[in-house]
Design an enzyme around this catalytic site. Structure first.
Site, PDB file in Angstrom:
ATOM      1  N   ASP A 154      60.042  39.461   9.137  1.00 17.74           N
ATOM      2  CA  ASP A 154      58.594  39.408   9.411  1.00 17.74           C
ATOM      3  C   ASP A 154      58.282  39.003  10.845  1.00 17.74           C
ATOM      4  O   ASP A 154      57.123  38.835  11.212  1.00 17.74           O
ATOM      5  CB  ASP A 154      57.904  38.440   8.436  1.00 17.74           C
ATOM      6  CG  ASP A 154      58.450  37.017   8.549  1.00 17.74           C
ATOM      7  OD1 ASP A 154      59.355  36.801   9.385  1.00 17.74           O
ATOM      8  OD2 ASP A 154      57.969  36.138   7.824  1.00 17.74           O
ATOM      9  N   GLU A 214      59.436  36.150  12.426  1.00 19.82           N
ATOM     10  CA  GLU A 214      59.552  34.722  12.730  1.00 19.82           C
ATOM     11  C   GLU A 214      60.913  34.405  13.347  1.00 19.82           C
ATOM     12  O   GLU A 214      61.903  35.088  13.099  1.00 19.82           O
ATOM     13  CB  GLU A 214      59.322  33.887  11.459  1.00 19.82           C
ATOM     14  CG  GLU A 214      57.860  33.911  11.032  1.00 19.82           C
ATOM     15  CD  GLU A 214      57.559  33.048   9.817  1.00 19.82           C
ATOM     16  OE1 GLU A 214      58.504  32.470   9.238  1.00 19.82           O
ATOM     17  OE2 GLU A 214      56.370  32.966   9.442  1.00 19.82           O
ATOM     18  N   ASP A 272      50.371  36.696  50.461  1.00 20.78           N
ATOM     19  CA  ASP A 272      49.094  35.984  50.517  1.00 20.78           C
ATOM     20  C   ASP A 272      49.346  34.569  51.049  1.00 20.78           C
ATOM     21  O   ASP A 272      50.498  34.144  51.188  1.00 20.78           O
ATOM     22  CB  ASP A 272      48.379  35.955  49.161  1.00 20.78           C
ATOM     23  CG  ASP A 272      49.232  35.356  48.055  1.00 20.78           C
ATOM     24  OD1 ASP A 272      50.122  34.543  48.367  1.00 20.78           O
ATOM     25  OD2 ASP A 272      49.005  35.690  46.885  1.00 20.78           O
ATOM     26  N   LYS A 326      45.234  38.427  50.201  1.00 20.68           N
ATOM     27  CA  LYS A 326      45.196  39.173  48.930  1.00 20.68           C
ATOM     28  C   LYS A 326      44.007  38.732  48.104  1.00 20.68           C
ATOM     29  O   LYS A 326      43.742  37.540  47.990  1.00 20.68           O
ATOM     30  CB  LYS A 326      46.494  38.927  48.159  1.00 20.68           C
ATOM     31  CG  LYS A 326      46.587  39.694  46.850  1.00 20.68           C
ATOM     32  CD  LYS A 326      47.948  39.528  46.214  1.00 20.68           C
ATOM     33  CE  LYS A 326      48.000  38.357  45.268  1.00 20.68           C
ATOM     34  NZ  LYS A 326      49.276  38.247  44.548  1.00 20.68           N
TER      35      LYS A 326
HETATM   36  C1  R5P Z   1      50.475  35.671  42.178  1.00 16.55           C
HETATM   37  O1  R5P Z   1      49.730  35.343  43.114  1.00 16.55           O
HETATM   38  C2  R5P Z   1      51.950  35.744  42.337  1.00 16.55           C
HETATM   39  O2  R5P Z   1      52.387  34.971  43.408  1.00 16.55           O
HETATM   40  C3  R5P Z   1      52.447  37.169  42.523  1.00 16.55           C
HETATM   41  O3  R5P Z   1      52.024  37.649  43.782  1.00 16.55           O
HETATM   42  C4  R5P Z   1      51.914  38.054  41.435  1.00 16.55           C
HETATM   43  O4  R5P Z   1      52.135  37.483  40.187  1.00 16.55           O
HETATM   44  C5  R5P Z   1      52.558  39.418  41.513  1.00 16.55           C
HETATM   45  O5  R5P Z   1      51.961  40.228  40.553  1.00 16.55           O
HETATM   46  P1  R5P Z   1      51.982  41.796  40.686  1.00 16.55           P
HETATM   47  O6  R5P Z   1      53.411  42.214  40.922  1.00 16.55           O
HETATM   48  O7  R5P Z   1      51.452  42.273  39.371  1.00 16.55           O
HETATM   49  O8  R5P Z   1      51.104  42.158  41.824  1.00 16.55           O
END
Ligand code: R5P
Length: 294
Positions: A34, A36, A166, A189
């Protein structure tokens, strides 16, 4: 101290046991018809400090249940302390409320593991250190970025440009830069909180004719890396690589990233994938040795 070989990280657990000389405890596990989860510790844990090695990459929920059950089993069978080594900690990105009506997933996960018997947690490159504060018991994140940077050094990429997609990942790029010896920078980003769509935008730096390595904690759908690679190409980078600690590579992420002009994706064995080229065993072994002697 004994190492419990969680089903999701048995290979990594074996390597850690070999490198530390710590005795291992195998785990018998199965999934009932199931759906689990069942686990049984196949060894004596009485009066031991049990270190459970179990990643929680997809399928996250069943792996989290296995972890909670193993912690409970360890305590019920007399372990005096349980440390969970969770190379990839699921739900860490939902560490606050972004939109009204949401929950804080990592807080629920932390409470669940604590109640199950986890006394301390060690993870690797958690998305944000603030998530560690949600754990009722001691929790720490150790960094695998030096291991990833070393991989590229050994390939002869001294002085490669370390790029963070980012601002939040800039500390990662800086860590890599200290080993690679070149420059580092970050892009900007934005992520749409409803669709998940990412938009990566340019910043001012010079990568023309250089090898650039994009460093991030996670590659999930690949959208972030695809956006960053596009900009690096526009800026004239000679070669582009992608390095991350947790290469989840969901769906066709690997193809999307390679199609975007990335030569190679390098990840660790926190997640099992074709990109898992760097093992976390030395990093975790060092941590456990320090724990054992301290
Ligand atoms: C989020 O800010 C993380 O640092 C990664 O940049 C993010 O999880 C990457 O996700 P994806 O590959 O879907 O863009």
């Amino acid at each position: 101290m004994k190492i419990v070989l969680g089903p999701a990280s048995a290979e990594l657990g074996e390597k850690i046991a070999d490198q530390t000389g710590i005795e291992k405890v195998p785990v018998v596990y199965k999934t009932f018809p199931d759906g689990e989860t069942y686990v049984r510790l196949d060894g004596n844990i009485q009066n031991e400090h049990a270190v459970i090695v179990q990643t929680t990459s997809p399928p996250q929920d069943s792996r989290l249940m296995q972890l909670a059950f193993m912690a409970d089993a360890a305590k019920r069978n007399g372990a005096k302390k349980v440390t969970a080594v969770v190379p990839y900690l699921a739900y860490a990105r939902q560490d606050k409320i972004f939109l009204q009506g949401e929950n804080i997933s990592i807080e629920t996960v932390a409470s669940m593991l604590h109640i199950a018997g986890v006394d301390a947690l060690i993870t690797v490159n958690i998305h944000a250190d603030s998530a560690l504060a949600k754990f009722p018991s001691p929790a720490k994140s150790i960094s695998a970025i030096p291991l990833l940077a070393e991989y590229f050094l050994q390939k002869g990429f001294k002085k490669a440009f370390a790029l963070a997609p980012d601002k939040g990942a800039m500390h990662i790029a800086n860590e890599a830069q200290r080993i690679l010896g070149g420059e580092a920078g970050h892009l900007e980003k934005q992520r749409d909180r409803y669709t998940g769509q990412v938009n990566v935008t340019k910043k001012d730096f010079n990568v023309k004719g250089k090898t650039a390595i994009i460093f991030d904690d996670i590659i999930s759908t690949g959208g972030t890396i695809v956006g960053a690679a596009k900009i690096l190409k526009e800026l004239g980078a000679a070669k582009i690589y992608a390095a991350c600690v947790h290469a989840l590579l969901i769906g066709d992420a690997e193809k999307r990233v390679l199609d975007a002009g990335v030569e190679e994706i390098v990840g660790t064995d926190s997640v099992f994938s074709l990109a898992s080229k760097v093992t976390l065993a030395p990093l975790i072994s060092k941590e456990l040795k320090a724990l054992k002697s301290g």
